[in-house]
Write a protein that holds these residues in place. Structure first.
Motif, PDB file in Angstrom:
ATOM      1  N   ALA A   6     -13.558   8.367   1.323  1.00 62.00           N
ATOM      2  CA  ALA A   6     -14.909   7.828   1.150  1.00 62.00           C
ATOM      3  C   ALA A   6     -15.281   7.755  -0.321  1.00 62.00           C
ATOM      4  O   ALA A   6     -15.908   6.789  -0.777  1.00 62.00           O
ATOM      5  CB  ALA A   6     -15.910   8.680   1.919  1.00 62.00           C
ATOM      6  N   SER A  10     -16.120   4.334  -2.392  1.00 61.51           N
ATOM      7  CA  SER A  10     -17.381   4.221  -3.107  1.00 61.51           C
ATOM      8  C   SER A  10     -17.150   3.850  -4.565  1.00 61.51           C
ATOM      9  O   SER A  10     -17.890   3.044  -5.141  1.00 61.51           O
ATOM     10  CB  SER A  10     -18.153   5.536  -3.010  1.00 61.51           C
ATOM     11  OG  SER A  10     -19.359   5.472  -3.734  1.00 61.51           O
ATOM     12  N   SER A  11     -16.100   4.438  -5.168  1.00 59.07           N
ATOM     13  CA  SER A  11     -15.783   4.148  -6.567  1.00 59.07           C
ATOM     14  C   SER A  11     -15.402   2.683  -6.750  1.00 59.07           C
ATOM     15  O   SER A  11     -15.821   2.027  -7.719  1.00 59.07           O
ATOM     16  CB  SER A  11     -14.653   5.055  -7.038  1.00 59.07           C
ATOM     17  OG  SER A  11     -14.256   4.714  -8.347  1.00 59.07           O
ATOM     18  N   GLU A  14     -18.564   0.482  -6.489  1.00 60.34           N
ATOM     19  CA  GLU A  14     -19.408   0.566  -7.682  1.00 60.34           C
ATOM     20  C   GLU A  14     -18.779  -0.183  -8.856  1.00 60.34           C
ATOM     21  O   GLU A  14     -19.481  -0.845  -9.634  1.00 60.34           O
ATOM     22  CB  GLU A  14     -19.645   2.028  -8.050  1.00 60.34           C
ATOM     23  CG  GLU A  14     -20.572   2.755  -7.085  1.00 60.34           C
ATOM     24  CD  GLU A  14     -21.902   2.038  -6.920  1.00 60.34           C
ATOM     25  OE1 GLU A  14     -22.494   1.629  -7.941  1.00 60.34           O
ATOM     26  OE2 GLU A  14     -22.335   1.873  -5.770  1.00 60.34           O
TER      27      GLU A  14
END
Length: 327
Positions: A6, A10-11, A14
């Motif tokens: 996760a 998410s990285s 972004e």
């Protein structure tokens, strides 16, 4: 998609969001086109999110086509026919979406009756950069440069979206056979499939279109070649300024565009994706040919109106477009 935690997912999201923002200024300055301040920001999606957006757009795009089909029916189909037909067409659409959802890196969703916006498919970008063994940061920005150019095309040129939607809807409605002709059309498709495989045309649509419909299809294909070629040219012109490994990425990505195994290549030909690959090549040659003659500002006359879009024969002859538009 790729197996990631996760936190890793998410990285990636972004970073793609930041790269999409970072791509805006160099793309606008290189293309000399600017989006209005209220243009929607790109949306980072996973594969199901991409499918949801495209199913919605497909429904909106084909709604008038279904209305045309319904108007041509002499009698209402029975409950069994409706049930089986719905499952068959739903299965076909699902298979198509599943195949494409694992391949598309980004797309400007025209959303015929919704909110048009740029989609970046995070798991596919992650998979492609891993498969190609390229620098992830460079590759993500490189993809964003191409897709941001599409966002600029459609937001800086307000009439373009409605023109494409209207052209596609009109042609698709005409391609739908009358119910009485459906059996003959299916037989024609079956007998013509070998030629469709050999021809390398635009896919199954080539098989049953009339000469007049093929000519209209060629006009739409010419516009798509312009859009894809322009995005490739802009991304490559911007690339060396901000992406150290751009030459390596381009070389490896060109190989990826040629497709995978035999089944993958067969599906690509049936769906017209091989023709899509030619659009990048032919469109880029057209953009560079025009720009060499009249510069970027001269090329941007292409966005003036539907009448200044390139004709099919002009994609392979940039000088003909220059002579017609610039005199």
């Amino acid at each position: 998609g790729p197996k990631v935690t996760a936190a890793e997912a998410s990285s990636v999201v972004e970073e793609l969001r930041a790269d999409a923002e970072r791509a805006r200024t160099p793309v606008a300055e290189t293309a000399r086109l600017h989006t209005p301040p209220d243009a929607h920001a790109p949306l980072i999606v996973d594969r199901p999110g991409w499918i949801d957006a495209n199913v919605s757009s497909m429904r909106s795009m084909l709604g008038p086509v279904f209305d045309t089909m319904a108007a041509k029916r002499r009698r209402e189909p029975g409950q069994l026919t409706r049930s089986v037909g719905g499952k068959v067409t739903g299965g076909e659409a699902g298979a198509l979406m599943a195949f494409l959802a694992g391949k598309v890196l980004g797309q400007y969703d025209l959303a015929p009756e919704g909110k048009p916006r740029l989609l970046l498919v995070a798991p596919n970008i992650l998979h492609a950069e891993t498969q190609l063994a390229v620098d992830p940061a460079d590759f993500r920005l490189w993809v964003c440069l191409h897709e941001e150019t599409h966002r600029v095309q459609f937001t800086a040129v307000p009439w373009l979206r409605e023109h494409l939607i209207g052209s596609a809807r009109s042609l698709t409605s005409e391609l739908v056979p009358d119910p009485d002709q459906l059996g003959a059309k299916l037989a024609q498709i079956a007998s013509s499939l070998p030629d469709a495989f050999r021809s390398g045309g635009t896919g199954l649509a080539d098989v049953f279109a009339t000469p007049e419909q093929r000519a209209r299809m060629a006009r739409i294909t010419a516009v798509m070649s312009l859009l894809e070629g322009h995005a490739d040219v802009v991304m490559d012109d911007v690339g060396p300024q901000v992406i150290p490994s751009v030459a390596q990425i381009r070389a490896k990505f060109q190989q990826r565009r040629r497709g995978g195994g035999a089944v993958d290549r067969l599906l690509r030909r049936l769906l017209g994706l091989e023709a899509k690959m030619r659009q990048y090549r032919d469109g880029a040659a057209f953009v560079r040919g025009v720009t060499d003659r009249v510069g970027v500002d001269g090329f941007n006359a292409v966005w003036t109106s539907p009448e200044t879009l390139p004709l099919p024969e002009e994609i392979e002859d940039p000088g003909a477009w220059v002579a017609r538009v610039h005199g």
